[in-house]
Design a protein around this motif. Structure first.
Motif, mmCIF file in Angstrom:
data_model
loop_
_atom_site.group_PDB
_atom_site.id
_atom_site.type_symbol
_atom_site.label_atom_id
_atom_site.label_comp_id
_atom_site.label_asym_id
_atom_site.label_seq_id
_atom_site.Cartn_x
_atom_site.Cartn_y
_atom_site.Cartn_z
ATOM 1 N N MET B 42 -4.257 10.750 -13.829
ATOM 2 C CA MET B 42 -3.420 10.759 -12.521
ATOM 3 C C MET B 42 -4.343 9.675 -11.480
ATOM 4 O O MET B 42 -5.591 9.902 -11.334
ATOM 5 N N ARG B 43 -3.666 8.607 -11.127
ATOM 6 C CA ARG B 43 -3.995 7.975 -10.096
ATOM 7 C C ARG B 43 -3.775 8.418 -8.854
ATOM 8 O O ARG B 43 -3.067 9.187 -8.572
ATOM 9 N N ASP B 44 -4.573 8.093 -7.732
ATOM 10 C CA ASP B 44 -4.324 8.647 -6.425
ATOM 11 C C ASP B 44 -3.376 7.532 -5.531
ATOM 12 O O ASP B 44 -3.595 7.680 -4.573
ATOM 13 N N PHE B 45 -2.488 6.717 -6.349
ATOM 14 C CA PHE B 45 -1.713 6.031 -5.644
ATOM 15 C C PHE B 45 -0.365 5.880 -6.253
ATOM 16 O O PHE B 45 -0.390 6.207 -7.456
ATOM 17 N N ASN B 46 0.648 5.952 -5.647
ATOM 18 C CA ASN B 46 1.875 6.160 -6.252
ATOM 19 C C ASN B 46 2.332 4.752 -6.878
ATOM 20 O O ASN B 46 1.706 3.624 -6.661
ATOM 21 N N SER B 47 3.324 4.878 -7.958
ATOM 22 C CA SER B 47 3.522 3.660 -8.779
ATOM 23 C C SER B 47 4.798 2.947 -8.367
ATOM 24 O O SER B 47 5.268 2.422 -9.087
ATOM 25 N N ASN B 48 5.497 3.397 -7.286
ATOM 26 C CA ASN B 48 6.699 2.880 -7.009
ATOM 27 C C ASN B 48 6.584 1.233 -6.273
ATOM 28 O O ASN B 48 6.710 1.069 -5.058
ATOM 29 N N GLY B 49 6.530 0.418 -7.325
ATOM 30 C CA GLY B 49 6.361 -0.644 -6.761
ATOM 31 C C GLY B 49 5.005 -1.374 -6.354
ATOM 32 O O GLY B 49 4.542 -2.450 -5.959
ATOM 33 N N HIS B 50 3.778 -0.539 -6.311
ATOM 34 C CA HIS B 50 2.631 -0.971 -5.910
ATOM 35 C C HIS B 50 1.844 -1.113 -7.118
ATOM 36 O O HIS B 50 1.974 -0.297 -8.043
ATOM 37 N N SER B 57 -4.964 -3.667 0.227
ATOM 38 C CA SER B 57 -5.742 -2.861 0.965
ATOM 39 C C SER B 57 -5.537 -1.366 0.835
ATOM 40 O O SER B 57 -4.214 -0.934 0.569
ATOM 41 N N ALA B 58 -6.258 -0.425 1.222
ATOM 42 C CA ALA B 58 -5.921 0.996 1.245
ATOM 43 C C ALA B 58 -4.575 1.554 1.954
ATOM 44 O O ALA B 58 -3.916 2.299 1.544
ATOM 45 N N ASN B 59 -4.240 0.786 3.026
ATOM 46 C CA ASN B 59 -2.837 1.552 3.607
ATOM 47 C C ASN B 59 -1.726 0.770 3.145
ATOM 48 O O ASN B 59 -0.612 0.898 3.882
ATOM 49 N N GLU B 60 -1.728 0.005 2.203
ATOM 50 C CA GLU B 60 -0.727 -0.622 1.834
ATOM 51 C C GLU B 60 0.496 0.371 0.692
ATOM 52 O O GLU B 60 1.266 -0.021 0.059
ATOM 53 N N TYR B 61 -0.455 1.535 0.280
ATOM 54 C CA TYR B 61 0.499 2.404 -0.420
ATOM 55 C C TYR B 61 -0.048 3.805 -0.223
ATOM 56 O O TYR B 61 -0.850 4.095 0.628
ATOM 57 N N ASP B 62 0.861 4.610 -0.263
ATOM 58 C CA ASP B 62 0.623 6.060 -0.268
ATOM 59 C C ASP B 62 -0.233 6.555 -1.089
ATOM 60 O O ASP B 62 -0.205 6.542 -2.303
ATOM 61 N N SER B 63 -1.304 7.799 -0.558
ATOM 62 C CA SER B 63 -2.179 8.322 -1.441
ATOM 63 C C SER B 63 -1.490 9.600 -1.949
ATOM 64 O O SER B 63 -0.947 10.150 -1.203
ATOM 65 N N VAL B 64 -1.477 9.722 -3.243
ATOM 66 C CA VAL B 64 -1.098 10.867 -3.773
ATOM 67 C C VAL B 64 -2.004 12.032 -4.082
ATOM 68 O O VAL B 64 -3.089 11.768 -4.425
ATOM 69 N N THR B 65 -1.635 13.116 -3.371
ATOM 70 C CA THR B 65 -2.639 14.094 -3.446
ATOM 71 C C THR B 65 -2.247 14.933 -4.503
ATOM 72 O O THR B 65 -3.277 15.602 -4.992
ATOM 73 N N THR B 147 2.714 13.047 -1.591
ATOM 74 C CA THR B 147 1.902 12.142 -0.743
ATOM 75 C C THR B 147 1.774 12.535 0.525
ATOM 76 O O THR B 147 2.387 13.598 0.895
ATOM 77 N N THR B 148 0.984 11.498 1.051
ATOM 78 C CA THR B 148 0.834 11.756 2.704
ATOM 79 C C THR B 148 2.131 11.712 3.308
ATOM 80 O O THR B 148 2.233 12.220 4.483
ATOM 81 N N GLU B 149 3.279 11.039 2.605
ATOM 82 C CA GLU B 149 4.518 10.838 3.187
ATOM 83 C C GLU B 149 5.414 11.931 2.807
ATOM 84 O O GLU B 149 6.577 11.857 3.282
ATOM 85 N N GLY B 150 4.951 12.900 2.042
ATOM 86 C CA GLY B 150 6.016 14.119 1.764
ATOM 87 C C GLY B 150 6.143 13.775 0.081
ATOM 88 O O GLY B 150 5.364 13.387 -0.597
ATOM 89 N N GLU B 151 7.201 14.617 -0.370
ATOM 90 C CA GLU B 151 7.164 14.932 -1.775
ATOM 91 C C GLU B 151 8.265 14.233 -2.468
ATOM 92 O O GLU B 151 9.419 13.933 -1.521
#
Lengths: 83, 168, 168, 83
Positions: B42-50, B57-65, B147-151
């Motif tokens: 499991m990676r810590d960033f989402n794969s929707n286009g990133h 940089s760290a703030n260009e994608y959502d961190s997946v928790t 993610t930090t933005e929701g589910e």
């Protein structure tokens, strides 16, 4: 009796994971079954219009014109995202 | 020479141990010359286009928790068995082991394992990648990310379809 | 995101532990989504024209009892480093670990390990196979087999050249 | 001073793993060095005629017309068989 399963986003959108009913005589394909379910209202219409929606009969993915006898396990689900 | 062909497919909530899977693949068969393994984490960033490019940089994608995986019990095992049989028909394989986890996972957790043993390395590499490519596009698993933005449910990737299509 | 790129290359007489190599590849990098490993094992039959096909009966090939590996110290590490740099130029990789054993080995012994971690599985698979294909054809190792018929140096295989040529 | 290394079957056939000597002035390429060594007799002739014989200068495989200055590490070996 038809056993219908819903998975993932579909299960959530429909708030249903499973249902059983007798297949109406005039519903003889997967396509017609989907139409029957979509007639239940907007929520069903939207969920079953999901892009790339898949249908499986007895755990094999099949086309939308596959015949149904009324004794199958039919599953609807969005594109898979495992691995 | 008699080669025992073994396939093991497990869908489970528990974590798996690469060393145990590898030992099982290696066991008792002096005809094996090659073992390939794939582990998906499991990676810590989402794969929707990133992408994982360093230029992000760290703030260009959502961190997946957390990631939650569900599947279609019964069909999953059937599809995976079928993929393995297709691989065995194309390449000369000895052992094949697949483990796929379901339930809730954290970043860096192991999600999936595919291991293949063969007399020849080309067969072991090809079969392992073939199985992963078709597992991705055909096995009924679904991922939901928190993610930090929701589910949200993870979207299927066309790049995965492209990978599977290479084998046709 | 900052990704630390690590390459480890070891030529050694001691056996290696897949679990330790894997743990090192997996360590402390939540950007890793894929780890591929290849392990080459000593087979108990010689590879001069014989395949592992089940149709061969036991007496159609010589049984190999021991294998002795020598190499060109210094050049080996240089060649392997160069192969890894070529792989890093072609694919997006995080960690790469290579272990190659030298000295005397018995059937089923581990000979070589290549492990690659990456954000993406396609990159991890391709790089791992690329490294093995070029290790086979460019790294200065030589194998001598002791069989029931006596000792002999193993011949290079044109199939290995073909495998490496695919990447050109 | 030239440092010459022999590996694997070559090392065994020549019963030598290493030697040093000053490169004669008329030997200026890898090809000419091989000829010089092959002139030592039938054993050298045969060993250095091995199919696919490779030569490396300072640990890089090179062609048979590569220039030599006389201060290199030169290695002769058969096709590699690791992995």
């Amino acid at each position: 009796m038809l056993n219908i399963l819903y998975f993932a986003r579909l299960r959530e959108d429909l708030n249903t994971d499973q249902e059983q009913f007798d297949l109406p005589e005039d519903v003889t394909t997967t396509d017609q079954l989907r139409d029957l379910l979509m007639n239940r209202g907007e929520r069903w219409q939207n969920a079953l219009s999901t892009e790339g929606l898949l249908v499986a009969i007895n755990q094999d993915v099949c086309d939308w014109n596959t015949p149904l006898t009324g004794n199958e396990e039919v599953a609807f689900f969005p594109p898979v995202t495992g691995g | 020479m008699s080669v025992s062909k073994q396939t093991h497919i497990h869908v489970q909530t528990e974590d798996f141990d690469l060393n145990i899977e590898y030992a099982a693949l290696r066991k008792d068969c002096p005809a094996i010359g090659a073992i390939t393994t794939f582990t998906g984490l499991m990676r810590d960033f989402n794969s929707n286009g990133h992408s994982a490019s360093e230029s992000h940089s760290a703030n260009e994608y959502d961190s997946v928790t957390t990631l939650t995986l569900e599947h279609y019990p019964g069909m999953t095992e059937k599809v995976l068995s079928d993929i393995v049989e297709q691989a065995r028909a194309r390449w000369e394989l000895v052992g094949v082991r697949i483990v796929h986890r379901i339930g809730e996972m954290q970043p860096s957790d192991q999600i999936v394992f595919v291991g293949v043993s063969s007399a020849h390395r080309g067969d072991a590499f090809a079969a392992c990648e073939f199985i992963m490519d078709f597992l991705k596009t055909q096995a009924p698993f679904w991922k939901k990310e928190k993610t930090t933005e929701g589910e949200r449910w993870v979207d299927a990737k066309t790049s995965d379809d492209d990978s599977a299509d290479r084998w046709l």
